[in-house]
Design a protein around this motif. Sequence first.
Motif, PDB file in Angstrom:
ATOM      1  N   ASP A  21      16.690   4.557 -15.407  1.00 47.01           N
ATOM      2  CA  ASP A  21      16.635   3.132 -15.216  1.00 47.01           C
ATOM      3  C   ASP A  21      15.175   2.960 -14.445  1.00 47.01           C
ATOM      4  OD1 ASP A  21      18.903   2.435 -16.455  1.00 47.01           O
ATOM      5  OD2 ASP A  21      20.254   2.851 -14.807  1.00 47.01           O
ATOM      6  N   HIS A  22      14.371   2.028 -14.956  1.00 48.25           N
ATOM      7  CA  HIS A  22      13.056   1.580 -14.195  1.00 48.25           C
ATOM      8  C   HIS A  22      13.199   0.124 -14.008  1.00 48.25           C
ATOM      9  CE1 HIS A  22      11.649   5.639 -15.785  1.00 48.25           C
ATOM     10  NE2 HIS A  22      12.332   5.112 -16.958  1.00 48.25           N
ATOM     11  N   ALA A  23      12.521  -0.121 -12.829  1.00 49.51           N
ATOM     12  CA  ALA A  23      12.338  -1.453 -12.351  1.00 49.51           C
ATOM     13  C   ALA A  23      11.016  -1.815 -11.600  1.00 49.51           C
ATOM     14  CB  ALA A  23      13.686  -1.937 -11.416  1.00 49.51           C
ATOM     15  N   ALA A  24      10.556  -2.732 -11.506  1.00 50.64           N
ATOM     16  CA  ALA A  24       9.166  -2.874 -11.000  1.00 50.64           C
ATOM     17  C   ALA A  24       9.110  -4.324 -10.136  1.00 50.64           C
ATOM     18  CB  ALA A  24       7.908  -2.972 -11.850  1.00 50.64           C
ATOM     19  N   ASN A  25       8.751  -4.426  -8.940  1.00 56.97           N
ATOM     20  CA  ASN A  25       8.670  -5.578  -8.346  1.00 56.97           C
ATOM     21  C   ASN A  25       7.136  -5.990  -7.811  1.00 56.97           C
ATOM     22  OD1 ASN A  25       9.137  -7.151  -5.389  1.00 56.97           O
ATOM     23  ND2 ASN A  25      10.268  -7.997  -6.662  1.00 56.97           N
ATOM     24  N   ALA A  26       6.739  -7.044  -7.781  1.00 58.61           N
ATOM     25  CA  ALA A  26       5.395  -7.459  -7.299  1.00 58.61           C
ATOM     26  C   ALA A  26       5.411  -8.606  -6.598  1.00 58.61           C
ATOM     27  CB  ALA A  26       4.260  -7.330  -8.247  1.00 58.61           C
ATOM     28  N   TYR A  27       4.471  -8.858  -5.568  1.00 59.76           N
ATOM     29  CA  TYR A  27       4.787 -10.125  -4.692  1.00 59.76           C
ATOM     30  C   TYR A  27       3.229 -10.485  -4.280  1.00 59.76           C
ATOM     31  CZ  TYR A  27       4.062  -7.762  -0.409  1.00 59.76           C
ATOM     32  OH  TYR A  27       3.381  -7.100   0.798  1.00 59.76           O
ATOM     33  N   TYR A  28       3.182 -11.833  -3.973  1.00 61.93           N
ATOM     34  CA  TYR A  28       1.751 -12.310  -3.232  1.00 61.93           C
ATOM     35  C   TYR A  28       2.356 -13.156  -2.205  1.00 61.93           C
ATOM     36  CZ  TYR A  28      -2.286 -15.083  -1.840  1.00 61.93           C
ATOM     37  OH  TYR A  28      -3.311 -15.660  -1.346  1.00 61.93           O
ATOM     38  N   ALA A  29       2.017 -13.196  -0.889  1.00 63.86           N
ATOM     39  CA  ALA A  29       2.113 -14.198   0.010  1.00 63.86           C
ATOM     40  C   ALA A  29       0.848 -14.673   1.082  1.00 63.86           C
ATOM     41  CB  ALA A  29       3.341 -13.794   1.058  1.00 63.86           C
ATOM     42  N   GLY A  30       0.766 -16.043   0.780  1.00 63.42           N
ATOM     43  CA  GLY A  30      -0.678 -16.275   1.314  1.00 63.42           C
ATOM     44  C   GLY A  30      -0.633 -17.690   1.806  1.00 63.42           C
ATOM     45  N   GLU A  31      -1.548 -18.221   2.464  1.00 59.48           N
ATOM     46  CA  GLU A  31      -1.910 -19.313   3.115  1.00 59.48           C
ATOM     47  C   GLU A  31      -3.351 -19.969   2.555  1.00 59.48           C
ATOM     48  OE1 GLU A  31      -1.710 -19.414   7.358  1.00 59.48           O
ATOM     49  OE2 GLU A  31       0.048 -18.585   7.409  1.00 59.48           O
ATOM     50  N   LEU A  32      -3.290 -21.078   2.114  1.00 59.80           N
ATOM     51  CA  LEU A  32      -4.378 -21.774   1.556  1.00 59.80           C
ATOM     52  C   LEU A  32      -4.743 -23.153   2.428  1.00 59.80           C
ATOM     53  CD1 LEU A  32      -4.042 -21.497  -2.290  1.00 59.80           C
ATOM     54  CD2 LEU A  32      -5.333 -20.220  -0.837  1.00 59.80           C
ATOM     55  N   GLY A  33      -5.813 -23.303   2.821  1.00 60.98           N
ATOM     56  CA  GLY A  33      -6.029 -24.428   3.521  1.00 60.98           C
ATOM     57  C   GLY A  33      -5.653 -24.612   5.079  1.00 60.98           C
TER      58      GLY A  33
END
Length: 454
Positions: A442-454
Amino acid sequence: MRPDGYLKTAWIMTVLFSIILPLHSQTPRQFSIELKDKPLPAALKLIEKEGGKNIIFSYNETESYRVTASIRQKTELEAIGTVLNGTPFICKEREEYFVIQKKGKNVPTTEIRGQVTNEKNEPLPYSNVLLLTPGDSTFVNGCVTREDGSFLMIAEEGIPYLIRVSYIGYKTEVQPYHPTPTFHLLPDTQLMQEVTISARRPMIEVGPNGLKANVAGTSLARMGSAAEMLPHLPFVTGRNGEYNVMGCGSPVIYINNKKVRDMTELERIRANEILSAEVITTPGAEYASDVAAVIRLHTIRRRGQGLSGHFNTTYSQGHSANANEYMALNYRTDGLDLFVKGYLAQQNSYGKTTNMNRIKGSAIWQTNKNDVQTHKSQRFSGELGFNYEPDEHHSFGLRYMPETGIGNADRNSSGRTVTRRNDEETDRINFTTAEQTHTGWDHAANAYYAGELG
């Protein structure tokens, strides 16, 4: 105006305000909420939050009912009546709370008003208080203590319940039922050893939708795995991947904004890797309508340069042996965090069943069945990925998680069935079943981005 006339007018205004203000403060608050296919316990919790007056009910009785309703400018009592419409429940109002009970259920009830303090007679807020049956300690009702350490529960009269109280870092205490119990919890010195407090902040903080427990630097961090730590949180009961939030039901669990779909993942995370844990008892609109409660775990962002590793193993021995091994390697440099983790589980189970069926007619027929079941399996799961923080305002990452069984999972059953007529054997069957299964990857993938603008 003459001074005596001014004083007379001021006195009249004072009297009027002294009458009007209490009347205004006693006016029940009105509110509006939308409920779409919500579990009844979750709907009652939302109404309790908006109305401000406690609603006491049995989760086991109400969990199978769901509510869809549009509540517009109603008082708490009116809102309760709306969600109970079409259900077999009625609401009874008391001075301090509402009680939800089944229609026609005239079983007399009694209040349990208690107090929980520590060895210094200081209140212990947010302690878990469980009402249990005396024979098998089955969960009946539960709550957490208020800021002053007090609690209130409703129970049926005439039953010798047990009351179990627990608090983080203190020894659990169990007492027989009493209408006004008092609990003085003593510190668990084994858990409190090596606990360092890095800041003067409370262990438990109240949020708009539940509670937040600060794990790092507290006795919670010494609970072993995340799976072992969860039942020590306020409102949370259960173990072995099956958890319950009192008054709400089974929670959805997140780790760093990633939903947990495999509960064994909680075994692979150590409690000392967790920064904080949130218990959300009234989930908002950002969650699905069928979500009754949420637990969010936030892990510590590791700092430092170079290579590091961690290895952990657990072993238990009953009729059969069970073992789990966990290994992790990590390399950090200039904001880049590379990691690889492996988890191996070996599970063995053994069960024995004896069944007797007796039928009495013109003859007495009796069938005895003895059955032994065994199950053996091994499973591997891994995790490979990276996190990157170019600066304090932005971070992103990716992880890949493969999982597979190792070899075959063997499930065997063997036994004997003997049938007798008037104590004379008429039939005997010996049986054996064997099953082998093998699961692929079984294969699973997870991606994320967390950021602040301004």
